[in-house]
Write a protein that holds these residues in place. Structure first.
Motif, short mmCIF file in Angstrom:
data_model
loop_
_atom_site.label_atom_id
_atom_site.label_comp_id
_atom_site.label_asym_id
_atom_site.label_seq_id
_atom_site.Cartn_x
_atom_site.Cartn_y
_atom_site.Cartn_z
N HIS A 556 -3.79 122.68 -34.36
CA HIS A 556 -4.72 122.40 -35.46
C HIS A 556 -5.63 123.59 -35.73
O HIS A 556 -6.06 123.80 -36.87
N LEU A 559 -3.59 125.95 -37.87
CA LEU A 559 -3.45 125.34 -39.19
C LEU A 559 -4.73 125.49 -40.00
O LEU A 559 -4.70 125.87 -41.18
N LYS A 566 0.82 123.49 -44.27
CA LYS A 566 1.11 122.11 -43.90
C LYS A 566 2.18 121.52 -44.81
O LYS A 566 2.11 121.63 -46.02
N SER A 569 2.19 115.32 -42.22
CA SER A 569 1.23 115.06 -41.14
C SER A 569 1.66 115.65 -39.80
O SER A 569 0.82 115.92 -38.94
N VAL A 572 4.80 121.75 -40.10
CA VAL A 572 4.25 122.93 -40.75
C VAL A 572 5.36 123.95 -40.95
O VAL A 572 6.43 123.85 -40.37
#
Length: 1277
Positions: A556, A559, A566, A569, A572
């Motif tokens: 995360h 990201l 992304k 959910s 990536v």
């Protein structure tokens, strides 16, 4: 350091510029060290102490000597522990001072090599520890079985549970497995190997330490020379360009940011968002995305200039200096203030506050890298300024912590069309792009896809392309890695590199590793476990976080900072630019191998992705391979025991032709991640069960069996298979205590009682999120239903469970753990073929997280509900009932309803309802489900009668699918729309209708009159439908008709938004009242925006019917917006040129099974045709006129096709040509094939032609030798 040594060091420094010029790939590459995972001896020392403490007392002088050597080595490691930490810090400090000092880079790389060796030895020790644990567990279980005398269970599962083989568990090829104390020779051999490896590590550490001391002394000498005012010999070679911005910009136009500029202006000139006088708007985005440019254009906007009394632009950059920034703000607000000599920050802040009184002040803080900037807010907020607005630009959203982010502007890539305009401007500058070839533009568009919508990337690459506006040069740039292009400090790669430079050290190797798979979408779980396998993630000793938890934080973090894009959910992707940056800083440790381009692998490569078949002998020449991804596999077995393979941590095989995994896989004892999902392997060898360090095992869909010893994989966390029924039996689960994510337990019918089921300890498996429980319904004896109830009772899951799937359970009782609201995190519940299950308890309706409930082939079941509760199934969004009789029953003794006026207690938030082949559904009132968005009804006579009465209440409905709806009647009193006079008041949000086999045409007609927002309409095998008016269907975008007659009664029917029209199998559109004088214009005027037209098997006037017989292709006249036309079994012979010339946008034409088609003459008049597909048209022939715009031709199953047109070689843009299953096709065109052709496929045509194509120097071979991708396969006789 001796004088002689010092002299040699000084000499090397004098020759340093020459060395630098020869070894540095580029200035940029020198600024970036490859990532270095923390080198630590702590874990290795701990393993060695454990090893020594568990060793038996020496029984001979030789054994005592070996153990003493091991203790001495361990003590030496203890002494070196602190030095290793200090060396890392010293190397980084030296590198920070001078980023292209190759000697420091060399020390850094040597230290990294030591880290790999330490990691290998740690892994060896870990393997031995796990092996010992497995043996102890197996022994204990054997003893327990003997005590219980459970011979039946033992015989059922291949006898004893110890390994039926002996694994080679040596450190290197000659090492032996560590055995119990009775085996002295193997213990001695193991001790010798450990001592040898520890000695090697210590020797490397001492060598690095010695060279580092010399480098430190040299650095101190240079510092002294510089301090004395002498020329710094390092200055010229190590200058780093700091990026500095101002409010000025050379840009005359900003592309694609009009919305953001307007939003900024509204924020800056509007009221403050809070009660104070200071408001902040952050602009966040990756490097080169245009944050500063956006701020500059806003800063210089005339409206902004007039609104604020004072404006200040301050470039903060890497080093936050509160004193400097405060001083600069004060100087802007009051240039006459005399503060140059003061160093008192408090004085400056008080002066700033005094001069801000009553003013409107705009502050831009550009290029923020830490949250220290928030220290500036306190003096500003304490001032008496009328208003202060602050624009902050940053890459890392973490620097905004504690800030109100409602005004945050996140900059993504520029919109495609705007970006294309920017790219053209950068590449062609003063030249007119229209004067250059279409192919050059096509190359440019392919380049644009690689640039992330980044303005800086467009300028960098555009500037390079603009040097030579030729296809050859542009193709060379397109095919190169962007990081290899020469750059300066203001180009895209340095801008991105700065983001990498500021990444926390623990995230750098994680980011770089992701460049291994360039054309791949990463699942979060996939990335995390690959990072763990390579040692990039370590367990935290200060809290309870697992490595997986820490990996999620890493994921995360990357990201959030823009290093990933992304996808959804859990998925990536890495953009091309980021991939190239990662490749740059990997310094050759990561290789994407292309056969034909790459002849060999570097010995120092660590991670390899082979995009095609690779000679595994090349892999064997590497020294320290960690990751291997193979997209095609030859024979693996001879190589798996080679040294290079033994160190592999991650192995991914992508080859559907691979059907067997060799036994030699057991040699890869460091392996932690094995992905076989995309293979055709049917069984897994037992030898794999000796890979004790394996954390992830992904298995293919068609796997038939799992190894019986799979329970020995005690480190396994993820067991994944595409076939969810390929699960584990209870006995195979007993030692797999670390499993997480998804778990499937099969063959539950062989479990004899609750005690056996509880041994699985599902209630202790806190990391299992998805649980599948399978009984084989064909093997279940009816007398064992009570046993099944006991077994299900014993399989109580941990409360963290999110998804539960139960199949084949033939008991009638509900387990106690489903009769209480214990599973509070349960989101999905699926029951399949549980035909005796009588009742679902009311407690199920109290689960606050339950969103999906599927009951499939369930028999006759009652779902209990509490009347006393305000809501039942409060969060359920999706309910599917298939082949079941379902009753919803109140638990109250009274006759109180489950509904209240205007609202249902039952499923108050239900969005999707599916009822298929259900005889009865009692107690579920469709009209009360006011939140319903999607309704699917299929062949459920007992429930479908509610449909006409309920639709007027389902105002949230967006999609309705009604299949096999027979006997549906609409009575006058309940007819749709009877209570509503105004059009569009019934189903205002309905966007999709799909009706199949409906006999009630009045229901369909009424429905279609009450859907003002309808976008898609599909009617199949229904009674004729008439529409008196279509004006309310202004949003309709797609119509699909199959065996349906649709009559339009409008005098001038128009579907202004319709883009797709499909007319299948005897369907007819009747324009009933259209005057005959406009028939030639009707199709165009009725569907002015039509983009896709599909006509198949429509015998009656080709699916179109009007007062006169107006056939294809004349009816296509004027369809200027159609880009794709598909004609299947159309009665068409020729294409009139005057009709084709009106199809201005037609891009693709498919002609399939047009048996009467004689010629494609006339298609040359299509101005935009790019792709022509002709299949099963036996009579067609080529015309004399060429089709100059074609890019692709695909001809299949044309039995009489003998050759291609003579004009084919003159097509300037043709890139793809395929001829398939045309048995008479025996020659290439006399004029040859065009030079633009990139792919040629001639498959199962004339055998003689195939042979000539492969014969060097033959006329055919000479025609095709320039084509890079050729595929020709002769038809087998």
């Amino acid at each position: 350091m001796t004088n002689q040594t010092l002299q040699s060091v000084i000499f090397s420094s004098q020759s340093f510029p020459t060395i630098m010029a020869s070894v540095t790939l580029s200035v940029l590459a020198g600024y970036l060290l490859s990532p270095l995972r923390e080198v630590s001896l702590e874990k290795l020392i701990s393993f060695l102490w454990d090893y020594l403490s568990s060793s038996p007392s020496p029984s001979s002088p030789d054994e005592a000597e070996k153990q003493q050597q091991l203790k001495d080595s361990l003590e030496a490691l203890e002494d070196a522990k602190l030095n290793v930490k200090l060396m890392q810090g010293r190397i980084m400090r030296l590198f920070q001072k001078h980023k292209q000092n190759v000697r420091v880079v060399g020390l850094h790389n040597k230290l990294k090599d030591v880290g790999y060796d330490i990691q290998d030895l740690e892994s060896e020790m870990k393997y031995m520890e796990l092996e010992r644990k497995v043996q102890e567990i197996n022994k204990a279980e054997e003893e327990e079985e003997e005590e219980e005398g459970d011979s039946t269970t033992s015989s059922r599962f291949t006898g004893k549970r110890s390994f039926p083989f002996r694994l080679p568990t040596a450190f290197l090829s000659k090492k032996k497995r560590r055995l119990p104390a009775s085996s002295q020779s193997s213990s001695l051999s193991t001790d010798e190997d450990i001592v040898r490896q520890v000695t090697s590590i210590l020797k490397q550490i001492k060598s690095i330490e010695s060279k580092l001391k010399e480098e430190t002394m040299l650095e101190e000498l240079f510092d002294q020379i510089t301090l004395n005012g002498v020329y710094d010999p390092r200055e010229h070679h190590f200058t780093q360009n700091e990026r500095v911005t101002t409010s000025s910009t050379n840009e005359r136009k900003i592309y694609g940011r009009n919305d953001e500029i307007q939003r900024l202006i509204e924020f800056l000139t509007g009221p403050n968002v809070n009660n104070g006088n200071v408001s902040v708007v952050p602009i966040v985005g990756m490097g080169g995305i245009g944050k500063s440019t956006l701020a500059q254009f806003t800063f210089n906007n005339r409206e902004i200039k007039n609104y604020f009394d004072k404006k200040a632009w301050i470039c903060v950059s890497n080093h936050f200096d509160r004193y400097r920034i405060t001083k600069e703000m004060l100087h802007v607000i009051s240039p006459n203030v005399q503060c140059c000599s003061t160093s008192n920050l408090d004085f400056l802040e008080r002066e700033l506050q005094r001069h801000l009184t009553g003013k409107k002040f705009l502050l831009v803080l550009d290029d923020i890298w830490s949250d220290e900037w928030q220290w500036l807010l306190a003096p500003l907020q304490s001032s008496q300024a009328q208003v202060i607005k602050i624009i902050v630009t940053c890459r890392d959203p973490m620097v905004l912590r504690s800030m109100d982010e409602r005004n945050k502007i996140i900059l993504k890539g520029i919109d495609h069309q705007e970006y294309w305009s920017l790219f053209l401007n950068c590449a062609f500058v003063e030249n007119n792009p229209d004067n250059y070839s279409r192919k050059l533009h096509d190359i440019g568009r392919r380049m644009v896809k690689k640039l992330m919508g980044s303005p800086l990337a467009a300028k960098t690459v555009g500037k390079l392309l603009g040097r030579d506006l030729t296809e050859k040069h542009w193709n060379a740039v397109l095919e190169s890695d962007l990081w290899k292009l020469k750059t300066d400090a203001h180009d895209i790669m340095p801008a991105l590199a700065l983001s990498y430079y500021h990444l926390p050290p623990h995230l750098q190797p994680c980011f770089v590793y992701c460049s291994l798979m360039r054309y791949h979408y990463f699942e979060m779980e996939e990335l995390i476990y690959m990072w763990i396998a390579n040692g990039y993630i370590h367990e935290s000793g200060i809290n309870s976080k697992t490595m997986h938890d820490i990996g999620e934080e890493y994921y995360h973090g990357l990201l959030a900072m823009g290093f990933f894009d992304k996808v959804d959910s859990t998925k990536v992707k890495m953009h091309d630019l980021m991939h190239d940056l990662a490749q740059l800083v990997s310094h050759g440790e990561i290789c994407i191998y292309n056969r034909g381009k790459d002849e060999k692998l570097s010995k120092n490569v660590r991670h390899v992705y082979a995009q095609g078949l690779i000679d595994l002998g090349l892999v064997c020449e590497t020294n320290n391979l960690r990751t291997l991804v193979l997209k095609q596999v030859g024979g693996m077995s001879p190589f798996l025991n080679r040294e290079a393979f033994k160190r592999v941590r991650v192995l991914v095989i992508i080859d559907h032709n691979m059907q067997e995994l060799p036994d030699d896989i057991s040699h890869l004892k460091h392996l932690q991640y094995l992905d076989l999902l995309r293979t055709s392997i049917k069984s897994i060898p037992e030898s794999l069960c000796g890979l004790y360090q394996l954390r992830v095992l992904k298995l293919p869909q068609y796997l038939l069996t799992l190894p019986s010893q799979v329970h020995s994989l005690i480190n396994l966390e993820i067991l994944d298979t595409l076939n969810r029924k390929n699960g584990l039996m209870c006995t195979q689960l007993r030692n797999l205590n670390k499993l997480r994510g998804w778990l499937s337990i099969v063959s539950l019918e062989i479990i004899r009682n609750k005690k056996e089921a509880t041994k699985v300890k599902l209630n202790e498996r806190r990391h299992i999120k998805e649980l599948n429980l399978h009984w084989n319904i064909d093997k279940v004896d009816r007398c064992k239903h009570v046993v099944q109830e006991e077994v299900l009772e014993g399989l109580q899951p941990y409360p963290n469970l999110e998804q539960l799937y139960i199949e084949g359970y033939m008991g009638s009782k509900t387990p106690s753990w489903l009769m209480t609201p214990a599973l509070q995190k349960l989101q999905k519940l699926y029951l399949f073929k549980c035909r005796n299950w009588a009742c679902l308890p009311a407690a199920l309706g109290l689960l606050a997280s339950l969103k999906i409930l599927h009951l499939n082939d369930i028999g006759n079941i009652t779902i209990e509900c509490y009347d006393s509760m305000p809501e039942m199934f409060p969060s359920l969004e999706q309910l599917e009932l298939r082949r079941a009789t379902v009753s919803f029953k109140s638990m109250s003794s009274s006759s109180r309803s489950l509904t209240t006026p205007g609202r249902s207690k039952l499923f108050p938030r239900l969005q999707n309802l599916t009822v298929e082949e259900c005889d009865e559904v009692n107690g579920l009132l469709l009209p009360k489900l006011s939140t319903l968005e999607m309704l699917i009804l299929k062949d459920s006579y007992g429930f479908q009668s509610q449909v006409p009465r309920c639709l007027q209440n389902l105002t949230s409905l967006t999609s309705i699918r009604l299949f096999f709806i027979k006997g549906l009647k609409t009575e006058p009193t309940t007819e749709i729309g009877a209570q509503h006079q105004q059009e569009g008041q019934i189903l205002p949000n309905l966007k999709f209708i799909n009706i199949k086999c409906c006999e009630d045409k009045s229901f369909m007609q009424d429905l279609l009159l009450c859907v003002p927002s309808l976008k898609r309409l599909i009617l199949s095998e229904c009674s004729p439908v008439s529409l008196p008016a279509v004006g309310h269907l202004s949003f309709l975008q797609e119509i699909v008709l199959e065996e349906v007659e649709l009559t339009l009664e409008d005098l001038a029917p128009v579907f202004p938004s319709l883009k797709r029209l499909q007319i299948w199998k005897k369907s007819t559109i009747i324009f009933q009242n259209v005057p005959s004088s406009v028939t030639t214009q009707i199709f165009h005027s009725c569907f002015p925006c039509l983009d896709y037209l599909y006509i198949q098997e429509c015998d009656e006037v080709n699916g179109l019917q009007w007062p006169i017989s107006f056939q294809l292709p004349q009816c296509l006249y004027g369809l200027s917006s159609v880009t794709t036309l598909y004609l299947h079994k159309a009665k068409i012979t020729i294409f009139p040129m005057e009709v084709m010339a009106t199809l201005h946008a037609l891009y693709r034409l498919d002609l399939v099974n047009c048996s009467e088609l004689l010629s494609v003459e006339g298609l040359h008049a299509l101005p935009s045709l790019r792709y022509l597909i002709i299949s099963r048209c036996p009579k067609f022939s080529w015309g004399m006129e060429e089709m100059p715009t074609l890019c692709g031709i695909d001809i299949t199953y044309c039995q009489d096709l003998e050759s291609l047109p003579a004009w084919l070689h003159r097509l300037p843009s043709l890139m793809y040509l395929r001829i398939y299953e045309c048995p008479k096709f025996d020659s290439l065109p006399m004029g040859g094939l065009p030079s633009s052709l990139g792919t040629l496929e001639i498959i199962e045509c004339d055998r003689g032609l195939m042979e000539r194509c492969q014969q060097e120097q033959s006329p055919e071979w000479l025609m095709i030798q320039h084509i890079p991708n050729r595929r020709y396969i002769a038809k087998n006789l």
